[in-house]
Design a protein around this motif. Structure first.
Motif, PDB file in Angstrom:
ATOM      1  N   ASP A 312      -4.576 -26.479 -12.414  1.00 41.92           N
ATOM      2  CA  ASP A 312      -5.199 -25.239 -12.907  1.00 41.92           C
ATOM      3  C   ASP A 312      -4.197 -24.462 -13.772  1.00 41.92           C
ATOM      4  O   ASP A 312      -3.119 -24.074 -13.292  1.00 41.92           O
ATOM      5  N   PRO A 313      -4.531 -24.219 -15.041  1.00 38.77           N
ATOM      6  CA  PRO A 313      -3.559 -23.579 -15.942  1.00 38.77           C
ATOM      7  C   PRO A 313      -3.128 -22.180 -15.486  1.00 38.77           C
ATOM      8  O   PRO A 313      -1.970 -21.793 -15.658  1.00 38.77           O
ATOM      9  N   GLU A 314      -4.045 -21.435 -14.899  1.00 38.19           N
ATOM     10  CA  GLU A 314      -3.712 -20.082 -14.452  1.00 38.19           C
ATOM     11  C   GLU A 314      -2.709 -20.140 -13.282  1.00 38.19           C
ATOM     12  O   GLU A 314      -1.742 -19.367 -13.221  1.00 38.19           O
ATOM     13  N   THR A 315      -2.943 -21.070 -12.361  1.00 39.79           N
ATOM     14  CA  THR A 315      -1.996 -21.254 -11.251  1.00 39.79           C
ATOM     15  C   THR A 315      -0.654 -21.726 -11.800  1.00 39.79           C
ATOM     16  O   THR A 315       0.411 -21.256 -11.368  1.00 39.79           O
ATOM     17  N   ALA A 316      -0.695 -22.628 -12.755  1.00 40.98           N
ATOM     18  CA  ALA A 316       0.549 -23.140 -13.355  1.00 40.98           C
ATOM     19  C   ALA A 316       1.318 -21.985 -14.006  1.00 40.98           C
ATOM     20  O   ALA A 316       2.544 -21.891 -13.876  1.00 40.98           O
ATOM     21  N   ARG A 317       0.606 -21.117 -14.669  1.00 38.15           N
ATOM     22  CA  ARG A 317       1.274 -19.968 -15.324  1.00 38.15           C
ATOM     23  C   ARG A 317       2.024 -19.128 -14.280  1.00 38.15           C
ATOM     24  O   ARG A 317       3.189 -18.786 -14.444  1.00 38.15           O
ATOM     25  N   LYS A 318       1.324 -18.849 -13.169  1.00 42.86           N
ATOM     26  CA  LYS A 318       1.943 -17.995 -12.141  1.00 42.86           C
ATOM     27  C   LYS A 318       3.153 -18.682 -11.484  1.00 42.86           C
ATOM     28  O   LYS A 318       4.086 -18.020 -11.053  1.00 42.86           O
ATOM     29  N   LEU A 319       3.079 -19.996 -11.386  1.00 42.70           N
ATOM     30  CA  LEU A 319       4.153 -20.723 -10.688  1.00 42.70           C
ATOM     31  C   LEU A 319       5.347 -21.044 -11.589  1.00 42.70           C
ATOM     32  O   LEU A 319       6.355 -21.573 -11.119  1.00 42.70           O
ATOM     33  N   THR A 320       5.222 -20.723 -12.873  1.00 51.34           N
ATOM     34  CA  THR A 320       6.300 -21.078 -13.799  1.00 51.34           C
ATOM     35  C   THR A 320       7.505 -20.166 -13.588  1.00 51.34           C
ATOM     36  O   THR A 320       7.425 -18.954 -13.806  1.00 51.34           O
ATOM     37  N   PRO A 321       8.638 -20.751 -13.187  1.00 44.57           N
ATOM     38  CA  PRO A 321       9.809 -19.898 -12.951  1.00 44.57           C
ATOM     39  C   PRO A 321      10.424 -19.406 -14.256  1.00 44.57           C
ATOM     40  O   PRO A 321      10.230 -20.018 -15.312  1.00 44.57           O
ATOM     41  N   TYR A 322      11.138 -18.311 -14.164  1.00 44.97           N
ATOM     42  CA  TYR A 322      11.794 -17.739 -15.354  1.00 44.97           C
ATOM     43  C   TYR A 322      13.215 -17.331 -14.963  1.00 44.97           C
ATOM     44  O   TYR A 322      13.576 -17.328 -13.778  1.00 44.97           O
ATOM     45  N   GLY A 323      13.990 -16.959 -15.965  1.00 46.76           N
ATOM     46  CA  GLY A 323      15.376 -16.553 -15.700  1.00 46.76           C
ATOM     47  C   GLY A 323      16.259 -17.770 -15.474  1.00 46.76           C
ATOM     48  O   GLY A 323      15.861 -18.909 -15.734  1.00 46.76           O
ATOM     49  N   TYR A 324      17.451 -17.507 -14.965  1.00 50.71           N
ATOM     50  CA  TYR A 324      18.424 -18.589 -14.797  1.00 50.71           C
ATOM     51  C   TYR A 324      18.016 -19.552 -13.693  1.00 50.71           C
ATOM     52  O   TYR A 324      17.622 -19.127 -12.605  1.00 50.71           O
ATOM     53  N   LEU A 325      18.163 -20.842 -14.002  1.00 51.91           N
ATOM     54  CA  LEU A 325      17.959 -21.875 -12.996  1.00 51.91           C
ATOM     55  C   LEU A 325      19.093 -21.799 -11.976  1.00 51.91           C
ATOM     56  O   LEU A 325      20.267 -21.733 -12.365  1.00 51.91           O
ATOM     57  N   ALA A 326      18.745 -21.806 -10.687  1.00 46.69           N
ATOM     58  CA  ALA A 326      19.716 -21.860  -9.578  1.00 46.69           C
ATOM     59  C   ALA A 326      20.552 -20.593  -9.434  1.00 46.69           C
ATOM     60  O   ALA A 326      21.584 -20.603  -8.775  1.00 46.69           O
ATOM     61  N   CYS A 327      20.103 -19.490 -10.021  1.00 44.81           N
ATOM     62  CA  CYS A 327      20.782 -18.209  -9.784  1.00 44.81           C
ATOM     63  C   CYS A 327      20.409 -17.763  -8.365  1.00 44.81           C
ATOM     64  O   CYS A 327      21.274 -17.456  -7.548  1.00 44.81           O
ATOM     65  N   LYS A 328      19.111 -17.782  -8.067  1.00 42.50           N
ATOM     66  CA  LYS A 328      18.704 -17.824  -6.660  1.00 42.50           C
ATOM     67  C   LYS A 328      18.907 -19.278  -6.265  1.00 42.50           C
ATOM     68  O   LYS A 328      18.793 -20.164  -7.115  1.00 42.50           O
ATOM     69  N   ARG A 329      19.118 -19.530  -5.003  1.00 41.52           N
ATOM     70  CA  ARG A 329      19.424 -20.912  -4.612  1.00 41.52           C
ATOM     71  C   ARG A 329      18.298 -21.856  -5.032  1.00 41.52           C
ATOM     72  O   ARG A 329      17.118 -21.568  -4.796  1.00 41.52           O
ATOM     73  N   LEU A 330      18.688 -22.975  -5.640  1.00 40.46           N
ATOM     74  CA  LEU A 330      17.717 -23.979  -6.062  1.00 40.46           C
ATOM     75  C   LEU A 330      17.019 -24.553  -4.823  1.00 40.46           C
ATOM     76  O   LEU A 330      17.670 -24.808  -3.810  1.00 40.46           O
ATOM     77  N   CYS A 331      15.706 -24.749  -4.925  1.00 44.63           N
ATOM     78  CA  CYS A 331      14.975 -25.332  -3.793  1.00 44.63           C
ATOM     79  C   CYS A 331      14.789 -26.829  -4.025  1.00 44.63           C
ATOM     80  O   CYS A 331      14.780 -27.302  -5.166  1.00 44.63           O
ATOM     81  N   ALA A 332      14.625 -27.538  -2.930  1.00 47.48           N
ATOM     82  CA  ALA A 332      14.307 -28.969  -2.975  1.00 47.48           C
ATOM     83  C   ALA A 332      13.004 -29.135  -2.215  1.00 47.48           C
ATOM     84  O   ALA A 332      12.918 -28.726  -1.059  1.00 47.48           O
ATOM     85  N   ASP A 333      11.993 -29.694  -2.874  1.00 51.87           N
ATOM     86  CA  ASP A 333      10.684 -29.717  -2.217  1.00 51.87           C
ATOM     87  C   ASP A 333      10.141 -31.133  -2.070  1.00 51.87           C
ATOM     88  O   ASP A 333      10.625 -32.078  -2.685  1.00 51.87           O
TER      89      ASP A 333
END
Ligand code: N01
Length: 533
Positions: A312-333
């Motif tokens: 779903d494009p709208e869900t994808a939009r909301k889930l798209t991270p922004y800012g620096y990668l791994a500035c908050k701890r990177l998750c492993a899923d």
């Protein structure tokens, strides 16, 4: 008159990885030690975080003790990344094997610790009225051991189940037929939500900041790989000690800059490290956490990968991270983004649709009430300092640790604090701790503390504490190193900024090899930077 409290060489607070190893080392040195543990058994983090899907994101063969060759040879791991039950079983095995429980008082939460100057000893009190005194106090209280629950209006009126990932019920939770809210999308939310969604009637994920997450690429343990590492365990551990975060030597860091490669090679490199899985992705280029432009390249790659998974494009939009990668701890899923393709999962972005209050039967947002039967707070911890500040720790001249730390955790090497003689903090703020593989970092600290106590005794000294000048210089150095990275450019629990009112100070020390070398040099120089009496 109450009876005099029992006296020990050491009192250790906490019976997780750190407290258990400290007890083993104390016994080896012929010291008497008592451990006070809040939980009902050993395990610390791995005792409390028993939520569905909990597993470590450092490989099992690395996230384990190395102090005993027999132990590391006899224990077999069943998966690349161990689950919480398997790690807890391992810690129970260690407790049995070394007969640890006879010196651990379970169900005992330490409430206060006071340094009695005349006797140069600590008086420790707990919530069940137990008291003890000791020459040395070792806080093995964990970096992520005080769950944080946001103050949501009306929470107390909610009639359903209220759960926190960091304090999961021992008996587990049956989610069948329930409508569940999962609040928070850090590592705990990302691990637990897909498992809950597979069982519950419906799950609504409440997200404040979309997370960067890389597939863990978990798999059953390859017996040949396990045997191969066991055949060279000492070398493997040594190679890991030389890595910036103390793990990952079998997946060497690509020492180049992401900006030096052309787009095709860069993409191929990112693909290769993506396949390695989880945190190892950050080894694609040496400058990902140092150079904002290099980081932006990696972040764009991860965003693209995430978008491919969500229908779903709208869900994808909301889930798209922004800012620096791994500035908050990177998750492993394992299947987090794919979970949003299920019919029984919904996403609420609380920036667009704020949570207003909890009612008796659900959560009211700006768009109406969402009925739920259970709320899972995956909202993290009062990290690094929370557990120490919850204990009323009083040093010399009535100085309280929580007052001393009101503007941030002043300390030297993350091991000691000026004004608090003979108090050692295992993986305290100011040490690599959460920016490293915790288990070897714990062992390095416990070994350092043991050697220090041995040295004090051998030299007829009664106390050691950080020098105030060394402490100021150390905290400045830790922050100066962090300022060279992207870590200080977002809100994260590394900075304390996840807890309202907490001072914004970067606590962990970046770089395991340099830190370990510094600790060794300080000791070799007769505990330089410490006041020894
Ligand atoms: O906690 P977190 P965690 N309304 O602080 C959100 C280790 N760990 O328990 O980012 C709505 O990371 C918050 O939002 P935001 C690991 O080191 C390891 O998940 O602050 N949301 C965030 O999304 C990890 O980093 C493993 O905007 C609210 C989430 O709650 C650390 O533990 C597994 C909110 C909290 O994320 C902590 O992880 C689990 C509010 N009022 C944990 N308040 C592995 O080894 C907070 N949030 C894999």
């Amino acid at each position: 008159m109450p009876p005099s409290p029992a006296h020990h060489d050491l009192i250790i607070i906490g019976a997780g990885f750190a407290g258990m190893y400290m007890l083993i080392r104390a016994r080896e040195m012929g010291l008497s030690a008592a451990v006070f543990e809040k939980g009902g058994d050993v395990g610390g983090t791995w005792y409390w975080n028993a939520y569905p899907g909990a597993r470590c994101d450092i490989e099992s063969l690395e996230y384990s003790y190395q102090f005993s060759e027999e132990l590391q040879q006899e224990w077999d791991w069943s998966e690349r990344y161990a689950t919480q039950p398997e790690i807890l079983a391992y810690l129970n095995h260690v407790a049995d094997r070394f007969d640890l429980r006879r010196d651990i008082r379970f169900g005992t939460r330490v409430t206060s610790a006071r340094f009695e100057e005349a006797e140069a000893r600590w008086l420790v009190e707990s919530d069940d009225g137990k008291r003890g005194t000791a020459d040395f106090l070792v806080a093995a209280t964990g970096c992520l051991s005080v769950p944080y629950t946001p103050a949501i209006p009306g929470l107390e009126s909610f009639r359903g189940k209220v759960l926190h990932t960091g304090e999961w019920p021992r008996a587990g939770v049956d989610f069948r037929g329930l409508r569940v809210a999962v609040i928070g999308t850090g590592s705990s939310g990302i691990q637990s939500a897909p498992i809950i969604a597979a069982e519950a009637e419906h799950v609504t994920v409440f997200q404040r900041t979309p997370a960067y997450s890389v597939p863990a690429q978990n798999r059953p343990m390859d017996p040949e790989q396990q045997a191969g590492i066991k055949a060279r365990y000492a070398e493997f551990r040594e190679a890991n000690r030389l890595q910036i975060a103390g793990f990952g030597s079998d997946c060497p860091m690509n020492e180049g800059s992401a900006l030096d490669d052309n787009p095709e090679i860069r993409r191929a490199t990112f693909e290769r490290y993506w396949e390695e899985g989880g945190l190892l992705f950050l080894r694609a280029y040496a400058d990902l956490l140092l150079n904002p432009e290099a980081n932006a390249e990696a972040a764009a790659f991860v965003r693209e990968k995430i978008a491919e998974k969500i229908r779903d494009p709208e869900t994808a939009r909301k889930l798209t991270p922004y800012g620096y990668l791994a500035c908050k701890r990177l998750c492993a899923d394992s299947g987090y983004f794919e979970m949003f393709n299920r019919d029984n999962v919904a996403l609420v972005d609380v920036n667009e649709t704020p949570m207003e209050e909890m009612t008796e039967t659900g959560i009211r947002t700006s768009e109406g009430e969402i009925p739920v039967d259970a709320v899972v707070f995956a909202t993290g911890f009062d990290a690094m300092t929370g557990a120490l500040e919850r204990i009323d720790i009083e040093g010399r001249d009535g100085l309280r640790l929580r007052d001393k730390w009101k503007d941030g955790p002043l300390n030297y090497l993350g091991l000691e604090v000026a004004g608090f003689p003979n108090l050692f903090t295992v993986t305290g703020p100011g040490s690599p701790s959460v920016l490293s593989n915790m288990v070897p970092s714990i062992e390095q600290h416990v070994d350092w503390i043991s050697d220090c106590i041995g040295w004090l005794r051998a030299n007829g000294k009664r106390s050691i504490e950080a020098d105030p000048g060394a402490e100021l210089a150390w905290v400045a150095q830790v922050n100066a190193i962090a300022d060279l990275s992207i870590y200080t450019h977002c809100n994260s629990w590394y900075l304390g900024s996840n807890v309202p009112g907490k001072p914004r100070v970067f606590s962990p020390c970046l770089g395991v090899p340099d830190y370990n070398a510094r600790c060794a040099e300080v000791a070799a120089a007769g505990y330089e930077g410490f006041i020894v009496r």
